[in-house]
Design an enzyme around this catalytic site. Structure first.
Site, mmCIF file in Angstrom:
data_model
loop_
_atom_site.group_PDB
_atom_site.id
_atom_site.type_symbol
_atom_site.label_atom_id
_atom_site.label_comp_id
_atom_site.label_asym_id
_atom_site.label_seq_id
_atom_site.Cartn_x
_atom_site.Cartn_y
_atom_site.Cartn_z
ATOM 1 N N LYS A 105 0.856 -1.189 0.000
ATOM 2 C CA LYS A 105 0.000 0.000 0.000
ATOM 3 C C LYS A 105 0.892 1.241 0.000
ATOM 4 O O LYS A 105 1.806 1.364 0.827
ATOM 5 C CB LYS A 105 -0.877 -0.031 1.250
ATOM 6 C CG LYS A 105 -2.223 0.623 1.061
ATOM 7 C CD LYS A 105 -3.080 0.315 2.273
ATOM 8 C CE LYS A 105 -4.465 0.860 2.139
ATOM 9 N NZ LYS A 105 -5.204 0.752 3.392
HETATM 10 O O1 G3P Z 1 -9.691 1.764 4.453
HETATM 11 C C1 G3P Z 1 -9.307 2.999 4.972
HETATM 12 C C2 G3P Z 1 -9.835 3.128 6.346
HETATM 13 O O2 G3P Z 1 -9.126 2.307 7.212
HETATM 14 C C3 G3P Z 1 -9.944 4.518 6.837
HETATM 15 O O3 G3P Z 1 -11.187 4.582 7.403
HETATM 16 O O4 G3P Z 1 -12.971 5.478 8.803
HETATM 17 O O5 G3P Z 1 -10.560 6.089 9.267
HETATM 18 O O6 G3P Z 1 -11.750 7.008 7.290
HETATM 19 P P1 G3P Z 1 -11.635 5.866 8.244
#
Ligand code: G3P
Length: 215
Positions: free
Chosen positions: A83
């Site tokens: 990634k």
């Molecule tokens: O897949 C990306 C994720 O882990 C981020 O999610 O909810 O922190 O925006 P969030």
């Protein structure tokens, strides 16, 4: 459509993989830090549990740092995907890694242009962030639809991982708009199988069955 698990929690991965609907796993430094365990140990353990792609993120900021990290991580298992954050240095790294046959997932995509650049650089996956776009009042669904349209129009092999998924509406909408994959936190995965009327229906059926058997 594929479902990835957006977690590094091994117990959750084990439990959900038994349902036969987890096609891969995505992690990031925040997700890894939540587990309080060694990065390499956790990633290797996840790769032994899941046969599909497992994303592990680099933390270097320059292309050469990212490539160096990626080459080491890629050796940990056959199903590793590196990634890489969406920056110019990130794209440089993706270009080098894709020529070496190392799979990449370009993350933190918020615009169509960013997605297009990552596809051109040779990204295996791109990760547009749905929830974080909604947080700033931007139409995240338009982004998914536009990226899918571009992939189909030009025949890019890059797959869209809809990320930053926070609720069932996100999952349902990105599925309809053609995201190849939704990466879902383990807590939400569990909620997706549930509905109060399902639970109430099971309770009623069992109660009626007991009454019938006892008469
Ligand atoms: O897949 C990306 C994720 O882990 C981020 O999610 O909810 O922190 O925006 P969030």
């Amino acid at each position: 459509m594929k479902f990835f698990l957006d977690t590094a929690n091994v117990e959750a991965i084990k439990r959900i993989s038994e349902l036969g609907i987890a096609d891969g796993v995505t992690t990031n430094p925040t997700i890894i830090s939540r587990e309080g365990r060694d990065f390499e140990t956790v990633i290797k353990e996840i790769c032994s549990l899941i046969s599909g792609p497992v994303s592990a993120e680099v933390t270097g900021l320059t292309a050469s740092e990212m490539v160096e990290e990626a080459r080491v991580i890629a050796k940990w298992a056959d199903n590793i995907v590196i990634k890489i954050p969406m920056t110019e240095e990130g794209l440089k790294a993706v270009n080098i890694l894709s020529k070496e046959g190392i799979k990449t997932n370009v993350t933190l995509i918020f615009t169509v242009s960013q997605g297009l650049m990552a596809m051109k650089a040779g990204a295996t996956f791109i990760s547009p962030f749905i929830g974080r776009l909604e947080d700033i009042g931007t139409d995240a669904y338009r982004l998914i639809a536009d990226l899918r349209q571009i992939i189909d129009l030009y025949g890019f092999t890059t797959e869209i991982i809809a990320a930053s998924i926070r609720n069932s509406t996100h999952v349902e909408k990105v599925a309809k708009l053609g995201a190849h994959i939704a990466t879902i936190p383990d807590g939400l995965f569990t909620k997706l199988t549930q509905h109060p009327l399902t639970a109430a229906g099971i309770e009623t059926f069992l109660k009626d069955w007991e009454t019938f058997k006892n008469n």
